[in-house]
Design a protein around this motif. Structure first.
Motif, PDB file in Angstrom:
ATOM      1  N   PRO A   1     -35.388   8.261 -52.118  1.00  0.00           N
ATOM      2  CA  PRO A   1     -36.599   7.590 -51.606  1.00  0.00           C
ATOM      3  C   PRO A   1     -37.586   8.519 -50.919  1.00  0.00           C
ATOM      4  O   PRO A   1     -38.749   8.148 -50.723  1.00  0.00           O
ATOM      5  CB  PRO A   1     -36.021   6.549 -50.627  1.00  0.00           C
ATOM      6  N   GLU A   2     -37.153   9.735 -50.542  1.00  0.00           N
ATOM      7  CA  GLU A   2     -38.068  10.673 -49.900  1.00  0.00           C
ATOM      8  C   GLU A   2     -39.199  11.103 -50.827  1.00  0.00           C
ATOM      9  O   GLU A   2     -40.232  11.600 -50.364  1.00  0.00           O
ATOM     10  CB  GLU A   2     -37.298  11.906 -49.417  1.00  0.00           C
ATOM     11  N   THR A   3     -39.047  10.911 -52.146  1.00  0.00           N
ATOM     12  CA  THR A   3     -40.138  11.297 -53.055  1.00  0.00           C
ATOM     13  C   THR A   3     -41.413  10.517 -52.743  1.00  0.00           C
ATOM     14  O   THR A   3     -42.515  11.046 -52.881  1.00  0.00           O
ATOM     15  CB  THR A   3     -39.740  11.070 -54.529  1.00  0.00           C
ATOM     16  N   GLY A   4     -41.264   9.260 -52.327  1.00  0.00           N
ATOM     17  CA  GLY A   4     -42.437   8.459 -51.987  1.00  0.00           C
ATOM     18  C   GLY A   4     -43.169   9.017 -50.787  1.00  0.00           C
ATOM     19  O   GLY A   4     -44.408   9.065 -50.756  1.00  0.00           O
ATOM     20  N   ALA A   5     -42.416   9.457 -49.779  1.00  0.00           N
ATOM     21  CA  ALA A   5     -43.042  10.042 -48.594  1.00  0.00           C
ATOM     22  C   ALA A   5     -43.728  11.361 -48.938  1.00  0.00           C
ATOM     23  O   ALA A   5     -44.827  11.653 -48.436  1.00  0.00           O
ATOM     24  CB  ALA A   5     -41.987  10.260 -47.505  1.00  0.00           C
ATOM     25  N   GLN A   6     -43.110  12.143 -49.800  1.00  0.00           N
ATOM     26  CA  GLN A   6     -43.729  13.412 -50.179  1.00  0.00           C
ATOM     27  C   GLN A   6     -45.017  13.198 -50.951  1.00  0.00           C
ATOM     28  O   GLN A   6     -46.010  13.897 -50.747  1.00  0.00           O
ATOM     29  CB  GLN A   6     -42.715  14.246 -50.981  1.00  0.00           C
ATOM     30  N   LEU A   7     -45.003  12.222 -51.848  1.00  0.00           N
ATOM     31  CA  LEU A   7     -46.228  11.901 -52.575  1.00  0.00           C
ATOM     32  C   LEU A   7     -47.327  11.450 -51.622  1.00  0.00           C
ATOM     33  O   LEU A   7     -48.485  11.877 -51.738  1.00  0.00           O
ATOM     34  CB  LEU A   7     -45.949  10.812 -53.619  1.00  0.00           C
ATOM     35  N   ALA A   8     -46.960  10.590 -50.667  1.00  0.00           N
ATOM     36  CA  ALA A   8     -47.953  10.105 -49.703  1.00  0.00           C
ATOM     37  C   ALA A   8     -48.527  11.255 -48.878  1.00  0.00           C
ATOM     38  O   ALA A   8     -49.740  11.307 -48.629  1.00  0.00           O
ATOM     39  CB  ALA A   8     -47.316   9.054 -48.795  1.00  0.00           C
ATOM     40  N   ARG A   9     -47.678  12.173 -48.459  1.00  0.00           N
ATOM     41  CA  ARG A   9     -48.144  13.295 -47.642  1.00  0.00           C
ATOM     42  C   ARG A   9     -49.083  14.203 -48.418  1.00  0.00           C
ATOM     43  O   ARG A   9     -50.163  14.557 -47.949  1.00  0.00           O
ATOM     44  CB  ARG A   9     -46.952  14.102 -47.111  1.00  0.00           C
ATOM     45  N   LEU A  10     -48.650  14.610 -49.596  1.00  0.00           N
ATOM     46  CA  LEU A  10     -49.462  15.588 -50.316  1.00  0.00           C
ATOM     47  C   LEU A  10     -50.794  14.993 -50.783  1.00  0.00           C
ATOM     48  O   LEU A  10     -51.797  15.706 -50.922  1.00  0.00           O
ATOM     49  CB  LEU A  10     -48.677  16.206 -51.474  1.00  0.00           C
ATOM     50  N   SER A  11     -50.811  13.678 -50.981  1.00  0.00           N
ATOM     51  CA  SER A  11     -52.044  13.030 -51.440  1.00  0.00           C
ATOM     52  C   SER A  11     -53.121  12.948 -50.372  1.00  0.00           C
ATOM     53  O   SER A  11     -54.271  12.591 -50.671  1.00  0.00           O
ATOM     54  CB  SER A  11     -51.725  11.611 -51.950  1.00  0.00           C
ATOM     55  N   THR A  12     -52.765  13.260 -49.123  1.00  0.00           N
ATOM     56  CA  THR A  12     -53.797  13.262 -48.080  1.00  0.00           C
ATOM     57  C   THR A  12     -54.707  14.477 -48.174  1.00  0.00           C
ATOM     58  O   THR A  12     -55.764  14.507 -47.547  1.00  0.00           O
ATOM     59  CB  THR A  12     -53.156  13.233 -46.676  1.00  0.00           C
ATOM     60  N   GLY A  13     -54.298  15.479 -48.958  1.00  0.00           N
ATOM     61  CA  GLY A  13     -55.160  16.636 -49.167  1.00  0.00           C
ATOM     62  C   GLY A  13     -55.198  17.576 -47.976  1.00  0.00           C
ATOM     63  O   GLY A  13     -54.378  17.520 -47.055  1.00  0.00           O
ATOM     64  N   ALA A  14     -56.197  18.445 -47.993  1.00  0.00           N
ATOM     65  CA  ALA A  14     -56.286  19.533 -47.015  1.00  0.00           C
ATOM     66  C   ALA A  14     -57.319  19.295 -45.925  1.00  0.00           C
ATOM     67  O   ALA A  14     -57.425  20.104 -44.998  1.00  0.00           O
ATOM     68  CB  ALA A  14     -56.613  20.845 -47.735  1.00  0.00           C
ATOM     69  N   GLN A  15     -58.078  18.213 -46.016  1.00  0.00           N
ATOM     70  CA  GLN A  15     -59.219  18.065 -45.113  1.00  0.00           C
ATOM     71  C   GLN A  15     -58.807  18.125 -43.643  1.00  0.00           C
ATOM     72  O   GLN A  15     -59.345  18.918 -42.869  1.00  0.00           O
ATOM     73  CB  GLN A  15     -59.962  16.759 -45.397  1.00  0.00           C
ATOM     74  N   THR A  16     -57.866  17.275 -43.237  1.00  0.00           N
ATOM     75  CA  THR A  16     -57.440  17.277 -41.839  1.00  0.00           C
ATOM     76  C   THR A  16     -56.789  18.597 -41.468  1.00  0.00           C
ATOM     77  O   THR A  16     -57.039  19.162 -40.396  1.00  0.00           O
ATOM     78  CB  THR A  16     -56.472  16.121 -41.579  1.00  0.00           C
ATOM     79  N   MET A  17     -55.950  19.122 -42.376  1.00  0.00           N
ATOM     80  CA  MET A  17     -55.217  20.359 -42.125  1.00  0.00           C
ATOM     81  C   MET A  17     -56.156  21.533 -41.858  1.00  0.00           C
ATOM     82  O   MET A  17     -55.878  22.406 -41.043  1.00  0.00           O
ATOM     83  CB  MET A  17     -54.323  20.659 -43.331  1.00  0.00           C
ATOM     84  N   MET A  18     -57.282  21.562 -42.555  1.00  0.00           N
ATOM     85  CA  MET A  18     -58.191  22.704 -42.445  1.00  0.00           C
ATOM     86  C   MET A  18     -59.341  22.468 -41.468  1.00  0.00           C
ATOM     87  O   MET A  18     -60.156  23.366 -41.248  1.00  0.00           O
ATOM     88  CB  MET A  18     -58.770  23.045 -43.827  1.00  0.00           C
ATOM     89  N   SER A  19     -59.404  21.276 -40.871  1.00  0.00           N
ATOM     90  CA  SER A  19     -60.553  20.956 -40.015  1.00  0.00           C
ATOM     91  C   SER A  19     -60.370  21.390 -38.569  1.00  0.00           C
ATOM     92  O   SER A  19     -61.350  21.492 -37.826  1.00  0.00           O
ATOM     93  CB  SER A  19     -60.827  19.450 -40.064  1.00  0.00           C
ATOM     94  N   LEU A  20     -59.147  21.651 -38.138  1.00  0.00           N
ATOM     95  CA  LEU A  20     -58.926  22.067 -36.756  1.00  0.00           C
ATOM     96  C   LEU A  20     -59.389  23.511 -36.578  1.00  0.00           C
ATOM     97  O   LEU A  20     -58.925  24.402 -37.292  1.00  0.00           O
ATOM     98  CB  LEU A  20     -57.436  21.951 -36.407  1.00  0.00           C
ATOM     99  N   PRO A  21     -60.294  23.766 -35.657  1.00  0.00           N
ATOM    100  CA  PRO A  21     -60.787  25.147 -35.460  1.00  0.00           C
ATOM    101  C   PRO A  21     -59.661  26.083 -35.047  1.00  0.00           C
ATOM    102  O   PRO A  21     -58.701  25.671 -34.383  1.00  0.00           O
ATOM    103  CB  PRO A  21     -61.810  24.992 -34.322  1.00  0.00           C
ATOM    104  N   GLU A  22     -59.786  27.348 -35.445  1.00  0.00           N
ATOM    105  CA  GLU A  22     -58.745  28.329 -35.118  1.00  0.00           C
ATOM    106  C   GLU A  22     -58.512  28.415 -33.617  1.00  0.00           C
ATOM    107  O   GLU A  22     -57.384  28.587 -33.161  1.00  0.00           O
ATOM    108  CB  GLU A  22     -59.123  29.707 -35.658  1.00  0.00           C
ATOM    109  N   GLU A  23     -59.605  28.282 -32.843  1.00  0.00           N
ATOM    110  CA  GLU A  23     -59.469  28.410 -31.389  1.00  0.00           C
ATOM    111  C   GLU A  23     -58.626  27.294 -30.798  1.00  0.00           C
ATOM    112  O   GLU A  23     -58.117  27.402 -29.677  1.00  0.00           O
ATOM    113  CB  GLU A  23     -60.846  28.400 -30.708  1.00  0.00           C
ATOM    114  N   ALA A  24     -58.489  26.180 -31.534  1.00  0.00           N
ATOM    115  CA  ALA A  24     -57.746  25.028 -31.017  1.00  0.00           C
ATOM    116  C   ALA A  24     -56.238  25.161 -31.199  1.00  0.00           C
ATOM    117  O   ALA A  24     -55.480  24.369 -30.646  1.00  0.00           O
ATOM    118  CB  ALA A  24     -58.230  23.741 -31.691  1.00  0.00           C
ATOM    119  N   PHE A  25     -55.820  26.151 -31.953  1.00  0.00           N
ATOM    120  CA  PHE A  25     -54.379  26.317 -32.176  1.00  0.00           C
ATOM    121  C   PHE A  25     -53.730  26.972 -30.960  1.00  0.00           C
ATOM    122  O   PHE A  25     -54.347  27.764 -30.265  1.00  0.00           O
ATOM    123  CB  PHE A  25     -54.127  27.166 -33.426  1.00  0.00           C
TER     124      PHE A  25
END
Length: 598
Positions: A574-598
């Motif tokens: 059943p974890e395949t469903g969670a993986q599909l859901a995660r990867l389908s969110t794309g990169a927008q949120t992942m790449m939107s946090l400024p480097e200084e915020a890390f």
């Protein structure tokens, strides 16, 4: 205190009944690997690993390797004697062509033996394992002269091999390497530079060490297009082909590291060492990738091996350790408490690990058999299809089996409570040794990028479409079998998720490469789950058929396979469903946090 019993019967079941190993007996290499020969090899190999290698595992961990003032390195107590016994028995020659002194058997048998060796003593297994990879590279790219000179001694184990890629300033990005090669006019080169993290770079096990070294010839193009591969022996050979004078190759230091202490991980210095070109100028990566792909499959197996030995010891402890009472009433009323294996959560942990181990073993053997077919089949289409499968699955095996192998070694350690943290029980060594497999031979994030960036689009997606067709054909053949619905339905859902994820990558990865990068690890693990689910479904088909025929003394084993496979389908697929859901969110949120915020 730790113990290990090689899973010979489970492996024979996979080879003989599930994966069709002997269906290829008409092919070279396979023709000599009769069922009796295969069984004898596995049983004798298991005996060697259990009796000679496993007792040295903790010794090697505690002692480590020693570098002396003159640059020599000695291995832990007992390693040299065990290596001599390994060589005398011919274990390193199984899959080498006869013309170089080998037994010319399928490489998939050597791969299985490698799992046994790594479970017994992973640090030791790396010495002959690296030699096997070096042999593979030389077989494909060296001249006949170099093959005739070096391969017979490497086959017997008298000489060992290494791979030298990484430098202090570059790892994955090999285009940055600085080691240089200066032509000498006689066909040789002077190699100068420093390599780091070189496993088995210096030791006392063999008479000579054959280093395969990536370097840049003077005037070569920048980046990866200017890299060549060189054979640089520790000692140059005299007129009779025997090791003689030192060759400007030295161990500068041994790395102090987290695990695999019994293997010498060296900083190697090349001070105008004499080397010879292997393959074409500036085509070194292509030649080295033969060894790297061999190594990646070997590292994948290391992940399974540590999960397997950790599981075995966790089971023994869970059956012996008494603590608390069963939730449904005492199961050992004659004792002050029940063994912890009665508790559902303990069983969840143990069955999770074992259901992974058995499916992962099936998947790597299945892939190794494809690798054999790609080399020996006389049918060009069959060779191509097998090579496609091997190429597609190699990053999946390396990434998924080592990620999970480490996770499940930790889970097995948890069974021991505080004792798992104490070195005498051996569990913390399994965890430490397993951790490196996620890092070397291309860190697992790189494997995921290789999968989505190179392997999926290669040849117009031919390999992944063939995989979809193979699993889909299996489902079509067995989908109406009511007794197998617990396997085919979850596998169909997982395959649907994988196909949807692939389509998402096709639609979104090219438009924005960050989407592919952000999805890569989830996609890799999704494919791994489906691949292992496919293996469990194949196992279930065979087990069910044999039970219906009358399995005799194998009945209990086959019923246990069905139970473990059902657990995998219920709890892991059943974890395949969670993986599909995660990867389908794309990169927008992942790449939107400024480097200084890390």
């Amino acid at each position: 205190m730790p113990s290990y019993n090689a899973p010979v019967e489970d492996t024979l079941f996979l080879l003989n009944d599930v994966l069709g190993f002997h269906d290829h007996s008409h092919l070279p290499r396979f023709s000599e690997a009769t069922p009796d020969v295969v069984e004898a090899i596995l049983k004798e190999g298991a005996k060697f690993c259990e009796e000679q290698l496993q007792p040295l595992n903790q010794i090697g961990d505690h002692e480590g390797c020693t570098r002396h003032d003159d640059g020599r390195v000695t291995t832990p107590k007992g390693f040299k004697e065990a290596y001599d016994a390994f060589c005398e028995a011919g274990w390193g020659s199984l899959a080498i062509p006869e013309q170089y002194g080998g037994q010319n058997l399928p490489a998939s048998l050597a791969v299985v033996l490698n799992e046994f060796m790594c479970s017994a003593n992973m640090a030791f297994a790396m010495y002959p394992g690296l030699t096997q990879g070096a042999i593979a590279a030389l077989l494909e790219h060296a001249s006949d002269e170099f093959k005739d000179t070096y391969l017979p001694k490497m086959t017997t184990g008298e000489w060992t091999g290494t791979m030298n890629l990484t430098e202090p300033h570059c790892g994955t990005d090999l285009g940055l390497l600085r080691t240089k090669a200066v032509p000498q006019g006689d066909g040789s080169y002077k190699i100068s530079g420093t390599k780091i993290f070189i496993s088995a770079g210096e030791h006392d096990l063999s008479d000579n060490i054959v280093h395969l070294v990536l370097a840049r010839i003077e005037g070569a193009p920048a980046g990866t297009k200017g890299i060549s591969l060189f054979l640089v022996p520790k000692k140059r050979l005299d007129a009779d082909g025997n090791p003689a004078e030192d060759n400007g190759v030295s161990c500068g230091s041994i790395e102090e590291k987290m695990g695999i202490h019994g293997n010498a991980t060296c900083v190697m210095n090349y001070d105008e060492a004499t080397g010879w070109l292997i393959g074409e100028e500036n085509k070194g990566l292509r030649a080295m990738f033969v060894m790297m792909n061999e190594a990646r499959l070997g590292v994948a197996i290391q992940g399974v091996s540590q999960s397997e030995v950790a599981y075995q010891n966790a089971v023994a402890y869970a059956k012996d350790r008494i603590q608390g009472r069963s939730l449904t009433g005492p199961k050992a009323p004659d004792k002050p408490a029940d063994p912890i294996i009665v508790h559902p959560d303990v069983r969840r942990v143990l069955m999770t690990i074992r259901s992974f181990n058995e499916a992962a073993r099936a998947l790597y053997i299945h892939t190794a058999i494809k690798g054999d077919i790609s080399h020996v089949s006389e049918d060009e289409a069959e060779r191509q299809a097998a090579d496609d499968f091997m190429g597609l699955m190699t990053p999946v095996l390396k990434g998924v089996l080592t990620d999970k192998g480490f996770d499940y070694s930790v889970m097995a350690q948890q069974m021991f409570g505080g004792h798992g943290y104490i070195s005498e029980w051996g569990m913390e060594q399994f965890v430490r040794d397993a951790r490196i497999a996620m890092i070397y031979e291309g860190a697992n994030g790189i494997q995921a990028l290789d999968l989505v960036g190179r392997k999926l689009p290669a040849n117009g997606g031919r390999a992944i479409q063939a995989f979809f067709k193979e699993v889909g054909g299996f489902l079509k053949e067995h989908g109406d079998n009511e007794d197998l619905q617990g396997f085919t339905k979850p596998l169909k859902k997982g395959l649907d998720d994988l196909q949807a994820a692939t389509m998402w990558l096709m639609q979104n990865g090219m438009a924005n490469p960050d989407n592919a990068g952000a999805a890569s690890t989830d996609y890799m693990h999704l494919m791994g789950l489906v691949g292992m689910g496919y293996m469990w479904a194949k196992i279930a088909v065979v087990a069910q058929a044999k039970l219906e025929e009358g399995a005799g003394d194998k009945e209990e084993m086959l019923k246990n396979k069905l139970t473990l496979g059902t657990f995998y389908m219920e709890r892991l697929m059943p974890e395949t469903g969670a993986q599909l859901a995660r990867l389908s969110t794309g990169a927008q949120t992942m790449m939107s946090l400024p480097e200084e915020a890390f």
